[in-house]
Design an enzyme around this catalytic site. Structure first.
Site, PDB file in Angstrom:
ATOM      1  CG  ASP A 101      -6.981 -15.234   9.208  1.00  0.00           C
ATOM      2  OD1 ASP A 101      -5.794 -14.878   9.302  1.00  0.00           O
ATOM      3  OD2 ASP A 101      -7.345 -16.417   9.290  1.00  0.00           O
ATOM      4  CG  HIS A 129      -1.713  -8.652  13.028  1.00  0.00           C
ATOM      5  ND1 HIS A 129      -3.053  -8.926  13.160  1.00  0.00           N
ATOM      6  CD2 HIS A 129      -1.164  -8.855  14.247  1.00  0.00           C
ATOM      7  CE1 HIS A 129      -3.300  -9.266  14.417  1.00  0.00           C
ATOM      8  NE2 HIS A 129      -2.177  -9.246  15.089  1.00  0.00           N
TER       9      HIS A 129
END
EC number: 6.3.4.4
Length: 514
Positions: A101, A129
């Site tokens: 992340d 993503h």
């Protein structure tokens, strides 16, 4: 030789502190350090904070050049970005440095415009993503490489990736519904393993079995699929071309799951239904299937530029992460070679992506974690909820000990520091610079032993915060002085340049630091 050249520059007084008059007419250094190249980056040389000198390197010869403020402004923006990006090697990788992340997708999306091929090498739909196109539309991708938004880029899903076809097709349908053409631009390795719904069911059963010692898996079936691969009863993409034996292999998977978990029940009708789905999937996937090992290496031989997109991050690596609270693949540099079939000597630049703070989804030790109100504020400011799971992320200060560890493993050539804007408004910011045992002993390296890691006391360095909103800043020298000090202190502690700095979610919210 590069070191000697740098020393020669310094000895001539070219790195001396500028006078007050020079300060008015000259730019603050875009970077408080200069990078020298002789094929690869060899040296990171600190220079003075208020000088008006830039350094250029050609081979091992260095030249000093005064940089006037107006010249810096004239070169800001696109031309400066082009210079920085054009210097990247033919084969470049973007890898996460923390627990995922970090914002890798954004950098990959930007860089993809300058590369011919973007490739995924490991992981599966557990890697999320989030990227935005020029219209500001949001795309949450899990299997399709982030470069898909750039119409001239070919995207490759390598042999190290595990593919859940229903999810993969859903991503394709979503992209095409928004005008993104994947035809001929998305290639899937014939060696990649297929992830079935039964793997996801087994993932949940395994977590339930662990009870209070849950790993915090995304329950996407990643671990069980890699387990099938390891015990050699997995089913590969190439098996879709042999449907006469596919049913038998599917039966073996179901029988193994039932033998391992008493709560896993299935019927022949269920297997038949799954088989019918995969007959259709085989037909739909066929145009995407290629030998990606041959394709990627042929592209390299032809001089095409290759960008490799890592999923998750090194602190989740099955070998180097906080085991067993890790993923089931290698999101470190080694996973590139095994997951794409690219030789180590082909790799050029390796950019590590790190948040200006840290976050983690799921269980596992997290030395710099913030609890209570502090952690909640950071989570809200950074919109820290998992792309894949939607779970709130645990948040904390930047861990320099862990960052140095992953820099050593991966051999990063530069860092992309993301979400610097999230720290705006804090009266002070902290860096976790050392670990100490309860007895006061300072640890030399990041420990493998979780019993040690869970008890470490973190030594923090406190820096002044900044109040300014930096989301509109596009030039490093326009950042608040305190923000610059924060970035530069990170560079000093890890010995690498923070060449790219994220100050917002949009594509353009990126500072390229020369």
């Amino acid at each position: 030789m590069a070191m000697a050249a740098a020393a020669a520059v310094a000895s001539q007084g070219l790195l001396a502190t500028s006078s007050q008059q020079q300060k008015k007419s000259s730019a603050k250094l875009i970077c408080n350090a200069a990078t020298f190249f002789s094929g690869k980056r060899l040296l990171w040389v600190k220079s003075c904070n208020n000088g008006a000198v830039g350094l250029r390197a050609s081979g091992v010869r260095c030249e000093a050049q005064a940089i006037e403020r107006e010249a810096v402004k004239a070169d800001a923006g696109n031309s400066r970005e082009e210079d920085a990006f054009s210097g990247l090697k033919q084969v470049c990788a973007v890898l996460g440095t923390q627990w995922g992340d970090e914002g890798k997708g954004k950098l990959v999306d930007i860089l993809a415009q300058r590369f011919d091929v973007v490739a995924r090498c490991q992981g599966g739909a557990n890697a999320g993503h989030t990227i935005y196109n020029d219209k500001g539309e949001k795309f949450a991708l899990h299997l399709v490489p982030s470069g898909i938004l750039n119409e001239k880029t070919t995207c490759v899903v390598g042999n190290g990736v595990v593919i859940h076809l229903p999810g993969f097709f859903k991503e394709i349908d979503n992209l095409e519904s928004k005008g993104v053409n994947t035809n001929g631009r998305l290639l899937v390795s014939d060696r990649a393993h297929l992830l079935f719904n039964l793997h996801q069911e087994v993932d949940g059963l395994r977590e339930a079995e662990l009870a209070g010692q849950m790993i915090g898996t995304t329950k996407r079936g990643i671990g069980p699929c890699y387990a099938s691969k390891a015990i050699r009863n997995g089913i590969r993409v190439s098996d879709l071309r042999h449907l006469d034996t596919f049913r038998e292999k599917l039966d073996i998977l179901y029988r193994d799951a039932a033998a391992r978990f008493k709560d896993f029940e299935y019927s022949s009708d269920e297997v038949n239904a799954e088989m019918e789905k995969y007959v259709k999937y085989a037909e739909r996937l066929e145009p995407y299937i290629v030998d990606t090992v041959d394709y990627v290496n042929a592209a390299i031989a032809e001089g095409k530029r290759i960008l490799i997109e890592g999923g998750q991050a090194t602190m989740l690596d099955i070998d180097f992460g906080t085991y067993p609270f890790v993923t089931s693949s290698n999101p470190s540099v080694g996973g590139i070679c095994t997951g794409l079939g690219v030789a180590p000597n082909r790799l050029g630049d390796i950019v590590g992506v790190a948040k200006a703070y840290t976050s983690r989804v799921g269980s596992g030790p997290y030395p710099t974690e913030l609890f209570g109100e502090e952690g909640d504020e950071l989570r809200k400011a950074g919109f820290e909820w998992g792309t894949t799971t939607g779970r709130p992320r645990r948040c904390g200060w930047l861990d320099i000990v862990a960052l140095n560890f992953v820099c050593t493993i991966n051999g990063f050539t530069a860092i992309n520091l993301t979400k610097l804007d999230v720290l705006s408004g804090l009266p002070e910011v902290k860096l976790g610079i050392a670990y100490k045992t309860p007895s006061g002993e300072k640890l030399r390296a990041f420990p493998a032993d979780l019993s040690i890691l869970e008890q470490v006391e973190v030594e923090y360095e406190i820096l002044e915060g900044w109040k300014e909103d930096i989301t509109k800043v596009r030039s490093y020298d326009e950042l608040p002085a305190a923000a610059q000090r924060y970035v530069e202190r990170i560079e000093e502690l890890i010995g690498l340049p923070c060449q790219y700095i994220g100050v917002g979610p949009g594509r353009d919210a990126l500072i390229v630091k020369q």
